[in-house]
Enzyme design. Structure first.
Site, PDB file in Angstrom:
ATOM      1  N   ASN A  70       0.870  -1.178   0.000  1.00  0.00           N
ATOM      2  CA  ASN A  70       0.000   0.000   0.000  1.00  0.00           C
ATOM      3  C   ASN A  70       0.906   1.227   0.000  1.00  0.00           C
ATOM      4  OD1 ASN A  70      -1.803   2.056   0.480  1.00  0.00           O
ATOM      5  ND2 ASN A  70      -2.242   1.469   2.599  1.00  0.00           N
ATOM      6  N   TRP A  71       1.039   1.839  -1.178  1.00  0.00           N
ATOM      7  CA  TRP A  71       1.970   2.973  -1.283  1.00  0.00           C
ATOM      8  C   TRP A  71       1.407   4.236  -0.619  1.00  0.00           C
ATOM      9  CZ3 TRP A  71       4.082   2.928  -7.058  1.00  0.00           C
ATOM     10  CH2 TRP A  71       4.946   1.839  -7.211  1.00  0.00           C
ATOM     11  N   LYS A  72       0.119   4.244  -0.333  1.00  0.00           N
ATOM     12  CA  LYS A  72      -0.529   5.448   0.232  1.00  0.00           C
ATOM     13  C   LYS A  72      -0.262   6.641  -0.696  1.00  0.00           C
ATOM     14  CE  LYS A  72       0.138   3.419   4.735  1.00  0.00           C
ATOM     15  NZ  LYS A  72       0.064   3.559   6.168  1.00  0.00           N
ATOM     16  N   HIS A  99      -9.373   1.056   4.839  1.00  0.00           N
ATOM     17  CA  HIS A  99      -8.095   1.260   5.536  1.00  0.00           C
ATOM     18  C   HIS A  99      -8.340   2.205   6.710  1.00  0.00           C
ATOM     19  CE1 HIS A  99      -4.017   2.550   6.408  1.00  0.00           C
ATOM     20  NE2 HIS A  99      -3.626   1.440   5.800  1.00  0.00           N
ATOM     21  N   GLU A 143      -6.797   4.629   7.784  1.00  0.00           N
ATOM     22  CA  GLU A 143      -6.618   6.064   7.478  1.00  0.00           C
ATOM     23  C   GLU A 143      -7.856   6.625   6.787  1.00  0.00           C
ATOM     24  OE1 GLU A 143      -2.875   5.594   5.453  1.00  0.00           O
ATOM     25  OE2 GLU A 143      -1.952   5.041   7.370  1.00  0.00           O
ATOM     26  N   GLU A 185      -5.530  -5.236  10.386  1.00  0.00           N
ATOM     27  CA  GLU A 185      -4.511  -4.222  10.621  1.00  0.00           C
ATOM     28  C   GLU A 185      -4.804  -3.505  11.938  1.00  0.00           C
ATOM     29  OE1 GLU A 185      -2.463  -2.963   6.801  1.00  0.00           O
ATOM     30  OE2 GLU A 185      -4.214  -1.684   6.966  1.00  0.00           O
ATOM     31  N   GLY A 226       2.233   2.021  10.744  1.00  0.00           N
ATOM     32  CA  GLY A 226       3.167   3.134  10.614  1.00  0.00           C
ATOM     33  C   GLY A 226       3.835   3.530  11.921  1.00  0.00           C
ATOM     34  N   SER A 280       3.315  -2.422  10.391  1.00  0.00           N
ATOM     35  CA  SER A 280       4.764  -2.426  10.614  1.00  0.00           C
ATOM     36  C   SER A 280       5.423  -3.768  10.299  1.00  0.00           C
ATOM     37  CB  SER A 280       5.087  -1.985  12.046  1.00  0.00           C
ATOM     38  OG  SER A 280       4.625  -0.666  12.261  1.00  0.00           O
ATOM     39  N   GLY A 287       2.750  -1.303   4.289  1.00  0.00           N
ATOM     40  CA  GLY A 287       2.765   0.133   4.017  1.00  0.00           C
ATOM     41  C   GLY A 287       4.179   0.614   3.752  1.00  0.00           C
ATOM     42  N   GLY A 288       4.808   1.195   4.767  1.00  0.00           N
ATOM     43  CA  GLY A 288       6.130   1.820   4.617  1.00  0.00           C
ATOM     44  C   GLY A 288       7.146   0.965   3.876  1.00  0.00           C
TER      45      GLY A 288
HETATM   46  C1  PEP Z   1      -0.802   0.012   6.058  1.00  0.00           C
HETATM   47  O1  PEP Z   1      -0.932   1.220   5.995  1.00  0.00           O
HETATM   48  O2  PEP Z   1      -1.629  -0.731   5.512  1.00  0.00           O
HETATM   49  C2  PEP Z   1       0.333  -0.514   6.793  1.00  0.00           C
HETATM   50  C3  PEP Z   1       0.329  -1.763   7.168  1.00  0.00           C
HETATM   51  O3  PEP Z   1       1.354   0.380   7.050  1.00  0.00           O
HETATM   52  P1  PEP Z   1       2.775   0.045   7.705  1.00  0.00           P
HETATM   53  O4  PEP Z   1       3.266  -1.229   7.087  1.00  0.00           O
HETATM   54  O5  PEP Z   1       3.640   1.216   7.333  1.00  0.00           O
HETATM   55  O6  PEP Z   1       2.546  -0.082   9.169  1.00  0.00           O
END
Ligand code: PEP
Length: 254
Positions: A9-11, A98, A100, A170, A176, A216, A237-238
């Site tokens: 997920n590049w956001k 998600h 966010e 999640e 994040g 994470s 994500g990241g």
């Molecule tokens: C996400 O936003 O779906 C996610 C899992 O982010 P991160 O891996 O950065 O915690």
């Protein structure tokens, strides 16, 4: 056997050229190094999708997804993108719900139920996100929260439509933050989700549902998480913004 998936997920990260170059690196690294049958999905910003689909032509393990879609088929919704548009450029998945989107854009379970219907009607596969906040976990209400996200968001579907979904657990406190759920914590919730699906639909449907862990996830912790009985991959994500890290997470299934 259910599908194993690692989805990025590049956001709202990576401009167009950066996105193309990260994705090209991912394709090369996956082809050179990932030996398993796991599927790789990259959920990029909307404007990248068309070009990334072209780059992924002929790659049968790598597909594209969006990060959101509007609940209406079309209409006067300035600035929005429909599921039909996403489908028309060749994406196969759409992340819905998600945390966010829930937190910053006020997306409720009720709205997400409508988005799920629209996305499925356009023959796309939702990656439906659920998860509790830190306060909810500390108050010991996390199982109730997850159950209502399932019931209100996706349990209105019939078994045939439900079988097209991917679920992503999640925990909001792990997204994040650098704090990951332990493998035991994640497995406990994944098993709970699968049990709820079995109770609502059938054991057969539950056994066939892909449930991803997100929060994470990184190259160091992925293998332990993915080794759990009810964890079928990750939503990343990241770490999906760096081709090396993302590929190493994909390789946790090798
Ligand atoms: C996400 O936003 O779906 C996610 C899992 O982010 P991160 O891996 O950065 O915690």
């Amino acid at each position: 056997m259910r599908k194993k998936i690692v989805a990025g997920n590049w956001k709202m990260n990576l401009d167009y050229n950066e996105g193309l170059s990260v994705f090209s690196e991912v394709i090369n690294m996956i082809n050179d190094e990932a030996t398993g049958t796991q599927e790789v999905v990259v959920c990029s910003p909307f404007i990248h999708i068309h070009s990334l689909v072209q780059l992924a032509k002929g790659q049968n393990r790598i597909s594209l997804g969006a990060q959101n879609a509007h609940q209406a088929e079309s209409g006067a919704y300035t600035g929005e993108i429909s599921a039909k548009m996403i489908k028309s450029v060749g994406a196969q998945y759409v992340i819905l719900g998600h945390s966010e989107r829930r937190q910053y854009f006020g997306e409720t379970n009720e709205l997400l139920a409508k988005k799920t219907d629209t996305v499925l009607a356009d023959d796309l596969k939702p990656i439906f996100c659920i998860g509790e906040t830190l306060q909810e976990r500390e108050a010991n209400t996390h199982f109730d929260v997850i159950k209502s996200q399932l019931v209100e968001g996706i349990f209105h579907l019939d078994a045939e439509h439900f079988s097209k979904l991917v679920i992503a657990y999640e925990p909001v406190w792990a997204i994040g933050t650098g704090v990951t759920a332990t493998a035991d914590q994640a497995q406990e919730i994944h098993a709970f989700i699968r049990k709820e699906i079995a109770a609502k639909y059938s054991q057969q449907v539950a056994d066939a549902t892909t449930i991803l862990y997100g929060g994470s996830c990184n190259p160091k912790n992925a293998a332990e998480l993915f080794a759990q009985a009810d964890i079928d991959g990750g939503l990343i994500g990241g770490a999906s913004l760096k081709s090396r890290d993302f590929t190493d997470i994909v390789k946790a299934f090798n």
